[in-house]
Design an enzyme around this catalytic site. Structure first.
Site, PDB file in Angstrom:
ATOM      1  N   LYS A 184      27.187  21.918 -30.825  1.00  0.00           N
ATOM      2  CA  LYS A 184      26.115  22.881 -31.080  1.00  0.00           C
ATOM      3  C   LYS A 184      25.037  22.291 -32.001  1.00  0.00           C
ATOM      4  CE  LYS A 184      28.089  25.566 -28.316  1.00  0.00           C
ATOM      5  NZ  LYS A 184      29.090  26.600 -28.438  1.00  0.00           N
TER       6      LYS A 184
HETATM    7  C1  LIG Z   1      30.211  27.434 -27.754  1.00  0.00           C
HETATM    8  C2  LIG Z   1      30.028  28.799 -27.216  1.00  0.00           C
HETATM    9  C3  LIG Z   1      30.840  29.868 -27.590  1.00  0.00           C
HETATM   10  C4  LIG Z   1      32.122  29.716 -28.369  1.00  0.00           C
HETATM   11  O1  LIG Z   1      32.013  29.029 -29.529  1.00  0.00           O
HETATM   12  P1  LIG Z   1      33.286  28.247 -30.141  1.00  0.00           P
HETATM   13  O2  LIG Z   1      32.821  27.939 -31.518  1.00  0.00           O
HETATM   14  O3  LIG Z   1      33.506  27.049 -29.305  1.00  0.00           O
HETATM   15  O4  LIG Z   1      34.444  29.189 -30.127  1.00  0.00           O
HETATM   16  C5  LIG Z   1      30.512  31.141 -27.138  1.00  0.00           C
HETATM   17  N1  LIG Z   1      29.469  31.353 -26.341  1.00  0.00           N
HETATM   18  C6  LIG Z   1      28.683  30.340 -25.928  1.00  0.00           C
HETATM   19  C7  LIG Z   1      27.523  30.646 -25.037  1.00  0.00           C
HETATM   20  C8  LIG Z   1      28.944  29.036 -26.330  1.00  0.00           C
HETATM   21  O5  LIG Z   1      28.183  28.027 -25.888  1.00  0.00           O
END
Ligand SMILES: *Cc1c(COP(=O)(O)O)cnc(C)c1O
Length: 400
Positions: A184
Site C-alpha cells: 500500500k
Molecule cells: C489491501 C486491501 C484490503 C485489506 O487490507 P489488509 O491490510 O491486507 O488486511 C481491503 N480492501 C482493499 C481494497 C485492499 O486493497
C-alpha cells in the site's frame, strides 16, 4: 549479469524507518503503546479525521467498522465486486450479506446508479472502495445514503492521499478503513486504521480490537499503576503494535513526496504507452485527487495475440512483476457457489477481470527500473499486436 527481478508493490523503506524500529526495540516496549498512539494522532491529522483507531490490518478495520456501527446478521451491505476479497469477506465476518453492484467502466468504481438499484429494505450500509486510489463519487453515494438512511463505510485501502472536493477519502462517510499492508501507499508491514467523526464508534473499535477489554486496558501496564481491566464484549486480537507503528510514523511525513514520485512514474508510463493497443488509466478526477495507488491498463484483446495471463507471463520472463486488480469477486469459487453468480451478473467487472493488468508503480522504483518496466511492456505488447478482430466490448475507455 542477470538483472534483478522488479517486484510488484515493493515498499519504499529508508534509514528513518530502520532507526525508528531499532529505537522501538531498544525502548523495551514493542507491543501496543506510545508509538501506536502517536501514529493514530499523526494519521488522524493527515487525513483530517476527528478519531483514528489503529488495528492490525485493513481487513480488521473493515470488520470492526461494521461491528462498531451495528452492521450484523440480517443486514445487506452494497459494495463493488471489483475489489480485494477482504472487502466482502469482512461483510460476511460481521454476519451481514454482501450485495454487489457493478462498476463504472471508466472509473472502475461502484456505479452510483447501480448501487441505488441494489438497495433493498434490508440494506444497512454502502461500502464503496476507492479503486486504485480514484475517489468514488461521494456526492452521489451520499445522496443515496441520506435518501435510504444508510451508513457509508469507505474502503480507503488504496486511497490514503485521495481527496474528494477537498476532503480526504475515508473521512467522508460514517467510517473509513485504511490498510498499511506491504504494497500500500504507506506501510507498517501489516496494519490498518479506522477513522470516524463519531467518538463512540472509535471507542468500540478500540475495545473490540483488544479482546473487548475497556480502553484503560491499553494503559494497564504503564507507569500510572496497575489497573484491572473489564471485558465488556467478546472482542478480537486486532491491535497494532509499536514495532509496526514505528515504520508508519516515519513513512507518514514522506507520503506526499512519494505520491509525487508515483505521479512522475504515471506520467512517464502514459508517455511511453501512447498508441499501444491498451487503454490507460486516467489520473484526472476533476473535483478530487487520485491517490495513484495502481497503474491499471486494460488490454485491447481484439488487437493482441496474447491474453492477459500471456502478457503477464511474458513480462515475468523479462524480469517484471505485475498484479491483477482484480478477478471480480462474483467470479471467485466461494462467492459464485454461495450466491449462484454468473459472470454476466456484473458484466463490466467481468470484462475488466479478463483484461486488467497492474504495472509496478511503487515510489521505490528507480528511473532505471521504470524504464525497464516500460521497455518490457512496449516490447511484449508490440510483439503480440495484430490487426483487430471482433469486438472488444462493453466499450473502450480511458485511453490517453
Ligand atoms: C489491501 C486491501 C484490503 C485489506 O487490507 P489488509 O491490510 O491486507 O488486511 C481491503 N480492501 C482493499 C481494497 C485492499 O486493497
Amino acid at each position: 549479469m542477470k538483472k534483478r527481478f522488479i517486484v510488484f508493490g515493493a515498499p519504499r523503506l529508508e534509514r528513518a524507518e530502520e532507526r525508528e524500529v531499532l529505537a522501538t526495540m531498544r525502548s523495551g516496549w514493542i507491543g501496543t503503546g506510545p508509538r501506536v498512539a502517536r501514529f493514530e494522532a499523526a494519521f488522524g491529522r493527515y487525513v483530517g479525521a476527528r478519531h483514528a483507531a489503529a488495528v492490525s490490518s485493513g481487513t480488521a478495520a473493515l470488520h470492526l467498522a461494521m461491528l462498531a456501527s451495528g452492521v450484523g446478521p440480517g443486514d445487506e451491505v452494497v459494495t463493488t465486486p471489483l475489489t480485494f476479497a477482504a472487502t466482502a469477506n469482512a461483510i460476511l465476518h460481521a454476519g451481514a450479506t454482501p450485495v454487489f453492484a457493478d462498476v463504472d467502466p471508466v472509473t472502475q468504481n461502484l456505479d452510483p446508479g447501480r448501487a441505488a438499484a441494489a438497495v433493498t429494505r434490508k440494506t444497512r450500509a454502502l461500502l464503496p472502495v476507492h479503486f486504485a486510489g480514484r475517489p468514488c463519487d461521494m456526492d452521489a453515494l451520499g445522496a443515496i445514503a441520506r435518501r435510504r438512511r444508510l451508513l457509508v463505510i469507505e474502503d480507503a485501502a488504496h486511497a490514503i492521499e485521495a481527496r474528494w472536493r477537498g476532503r480526504a477519502c475515508g473521512t467522508i462517510g460514517d467510517l473509513g478503513c485504511f490498510s498499511f499492508y506491504v504494497t500500500k501507499n504507506l506501510t507498517t508491514a501489516e496494519g490498518g486504521m479506522v477513522t470516524t467523526a463519531k467518538a463512540s464508534y472509535a471507542e468500540t473499535v478500540k475495545t473490540l480490537a483488544l479482546h473487548g477489554m475497556t480502553k484503560d486496558a491499553w494503559r494497564r501496564f504503564s507507569d500510572s499503576g496497575y489497573r484491572h481491566y473489564q471485558v465488556v464484549a467478546p472482542g478480537f486480537k486486532y491491535n497494532l503494535i509499536d514495532l509496526h507503528a514505528a515504520i508508519g510514523l516515519r513513512q507518514l511525513p514522506r507520503i506526499e513526496r512519494w505520491w509525487r514520485r508515483r505521479r512522475a512514474l504515471w506520467a512517464y508510463y502514459t508517455r511511453r504507452f501512447a498508441g499501444l493497443p491498451v487503454a490507460l488509466p486516467s489520473a484526472d478526477v476533476g473535483r478530487g485527487r487520485h491517490a495513484l495507488h495502481l497503474f491499471t491498463v486494460h488490454l485491447d484483446l481484439a488487437r493482441l495475440r496474447l491474453d492477459r495471463d500471456g502478457v503477464m507471463m511474458a513480462l515475468f520472463r523479462r524480469g517484471v512483476g505485475c498484479g491483477v486488480h482484480y478477478i471480480a469477486l462474483h467470479l471467485q469459487p466461494y462467492y459464485r457457489k454461495r450466491f449462484g453468480f454468473r459472470p454476466n451478473d456484473f458484466p463490466v467487472a467481468a470484462w475488466i477481470s479478463e483484461r486488467t493488468l497492474s504495472l509496478p508503480l511503487s515510489a521505490a522504483l528507480t528511473d532505471g527500473e521504470a524504464e525497464r518496466v516500460a521497455d518490457a511492456f512496449v516490447a511484449v505488447i508490440r510483439g503480440a499486436a495484430r490487426a483487430p478482430s471482433g469486438r472488444d466490448g462493453p466499450r473502450r475507455f480511458g485511453s490517453a
